[in-house]
Design a protein around this motif. Structure first.
Motif, PDB file in Angstrom:
ATOM      1  N   UNK A  15       0.615  -0.993  -0.051  1.00 30.67           N
ATOM      2  CA  UNK A  15      -0.090  -0.113   0.003  1.00 30.67           C
ATOM      3  C   UNK A  15       1.025   1.198   0.114  1.00 30.67           C
ATOM      4  N   UNK A  16       2.258   1.018   0.098  1.00 32.36           N
ATOM      5  CA  UNK A  16       3.092   2.298  -0.089  1.00 32.36           C
ATOM      6  C   UNK A  16       3.365   2.609  -1.409  1.00 32.36           C
ATOM      7  N   UNK A  17       3.112   1.911  -2.411  1.00 32.52           N
ATOM      8  CA  UNK A  17       3.332   2.033  -3.812  1.00 32.52           C
ATOM      9  C   UNK A  17       1.939   2.254  -4.488  1.00 32.52           C
ATOM     10  N   UNK A  18       2.059   3.005  -5.532  1.00 32.05           N
ATOM     11  CA  UNK A  18       0.844   3.252  -6.211  1.00 32.05           C
ATOM     12  C   UNK A  18      -0.224   2.011  -6.598  1.00 32.05           C
ATOM     13  N   UNK A 116       2.932   7.404  -8.137  1.00 34.73           N
ATOM     14  CA  UNK A 116       2.238   7.705  -6.686  1.00 34.73           C
ATOM     15  C   UNK A 116       1.931   9.103  -6.785  1.00 34.73           C
ATOM     16  N   UNK A 117       3.015  10.130  -7.327  1.00 33.54           N
ATOM     17  CA  UNK A 117       2.583  11.368  -7.233  1.00 33.54           C
ATOM     18  C   UNK A 117       1.553  11.837  -8.351  1.00 33.54           C
ATOM     19  N   UNK A 118       1.342  10.853  -9.212  1.00 33.87           N
ATOM     20  CA  UNK A 118       0.168  11.415 -10.225  1.00 33.87           C
ATOM     21  C   UNK A 118      -1.005  10.618  -9.950  1.00 33.87           C
ATOM     22  N   UNK A 119      -0.961   9.674  -8.945  1.00 31.09           N
ATOM     23  CA  UNK A 119      -2.118   9.005  -8.643  1.00 31.09           C
ATOM     24  C   UNK A 119      -2.671   7.777  -9.709  1.00 31.09           C
ATOM     25  N   UNK A 120      -1.892   7.570 -10.599  1.00 31.54           N
ATOM     26  CA  UNK A 120      -2.292   6.568 -11.617  1.00 31.54           C
ATOM     27  C   UNK A 120      -1.307   6.453 -12.972  1.00 31.54           C
ATOM     28  N   UNK A 121      -1.657   6.099 -14.006  1.00 28.99           N
ATOM     29  CA  UNK A 121      -0.718   6.145 -15.018  1.00 28.99           C
ATOM     30  C   UNK A 121      -1.013   7.396 -16.050  1.00 28.99           C
ATOM     31  N   UNK A 228      11.684  -1.978  -9.704  1.00 27.94           N
ATOM     32  CA  UNK A 228      10.375  -1.465  -9.483  1.00 27.94           C
ATOM     33  C   UNK A 228      10.029  -0.237  -8.621  1.00 27.94           C
ATOM     34  N   UNK A 229      11.218  -0.012  -8.090  1.00 24.19           N
ATOM     35  CA  UNK A 229      11.089   0.926  -6.826  1.00 24.19           C
ATOM     36  C   UNK A 229      12.077   2.283  -7.249  1.00 24.19           C
TER      37      UNK A 229
END
Length: 340
Positions: A15-18, A116-121, A228-229
């Motif tokens: 849950x810490x990743x988008x 994550x800073x965009x909330x999606x793709x 991936x991080x």
């Protein structure tokens, strides 16, 4: 990915990743089920879980696929219930994507890239369009992508090219402030204006191909994408600098593969005294770096190689120029290959 009622979705994440919130909302809002596995996705019991849960959409990061391919943990398990894969977090490899598709009767891999800073793709594949291996077919809904040329200005839309990716600032879900950092400085400072709008920085190098697809080529700044991080070079260097008392300093850089795929982590080492003494123990240093990084930062982090350099290229203000160092290492590798 066309998630719908009756689907069973699995995506190794947190849950810490988008992708953690994505998994919750994408499955439950669409009437699908989540397949939750408590453990490492790198073992054969995970492959069995995917079979037994009859997962229909499996999410991956390219590092996972590479590990599965190298260890062959999927052998003997039936993944035929999978109708598509989703892949995000790193640049994908054509060969590894093709191998992954082969585990499920060559069902497609839908590439997905955001933050994550965009909330999606902001760019994605789509089951409504023909797909190309390890590539994106369309900007995500409500997004516009701009590729910057070497001069920092936007390349013409629809023309093939490669460069730093910039985003149109009007985006669904995008951040407006940051904790412990200046939002404007991070995303907008020194960015060009395009059609009256100041563009938003993302930090990836992207290619728009002549056939109309987008390909990711990794990070262009000092933030790397390993396993991936997203991680800063400084975080890695802080750990590596204390590994051995013969090391004066280290520099962590990511180097892309010639055939595409996830970035490789290379540690450049500056010795305190004799370079020769340090070169004799590169294998030992690599093991020590891997052990410490996986224990202290992330178990998916892996050092690809260790190189000894006499000094680090720096700016007038003493900042390490990692882009220059990356280019020097790439040129050195090409030079070594040309000898054979």
């Amino acid at each position: 990915m066309d998630i719908k009622r009756g689907d069973v979705i699995a995506w190794p994440t947190n849950l810490g990743w988008m992708m953690g919130p994505w998994l919750v909302y994408a499955s439950l809002l669409n009437g699908a089920s989540m397949a939750l596995y408590n453990g490492s996705p790198l073992v054969s019991s995970f492959a069995k879980f995917i079979q037994d849960a009859k997962v229909t959409m499996l999410g991956v990061i390219p590092s996972l696929v590479r590990a599965w391919k190298n260890t062959n943990i999927t052998a003997g398990f039936d993944w035929s219930s999978i109708r598509c894969f989703g892949s995000t977090g790193e640049a994908s490899s054509i060969d590894e994507n093709l191998w992954l598709m082969g585990r499920a009767k060559f069902k497609p891999v839908i590439e997905y890239c955001g933050g994550t800073e965009i909330g999606g793709a902001f760019v994605t594949g789509s089951l409504l369009q023909p797909q190309s291996l390890a590539a994106f077919s369309t900007p995500a809904m409500g997004h516009s992508l701009i590729i910057l040329g070497d001069d920092g200005n936007p390349l013409p839309q629809g023309v093939a090219g490669i460069g730093e990716l910039a985003l149109h600032p009007n985006m669904f879900g995008s951040s407006t402030k940051l904790l412990n950092a200046n939002h404007y400085n991070v995303y907008f400072k020194d960015m060009p204006v395009y059609k009256g709008k100041l563009l938003r920085r993302h930090g990836d190098e992207f290619e728009y191909t002549s056939s109309g697809y987008y390909r990711a080529h990794g990070r262009v700044d000092d933030t790397m994408n390993i396993g991936g991080i997203k991680v800063s070079s400084v975080e890695i260097e802080r750990i590596c600098n204390g590994i051995d008392d013969t090391i004066l300093e280290t520099a962590a850089i990511s180097v892309p593969l010639s055939r595409g795929g996830p970035e490789r982590l290379v540690i450049a080492v500056i010795p305190k005294n004799n370079i020769g003494n340090l070169e004799e123990k590169l294998g030992e240093l690599k093991k020590l770096f891997n052990s410490s990084l996986q224990k202290k930062l992330n178990p998916l982090f892996k050092v690809s190689s260790v190189v000894v350099v006499p000094f680090l290229p720096r700016t007038a203000s003493n900042k390490v120029m990692r882009r220059v160092l990356r280019q020097e290492i790439l040129q050195s590798q090409l030079h070594q290959k040309s000898k054979f």
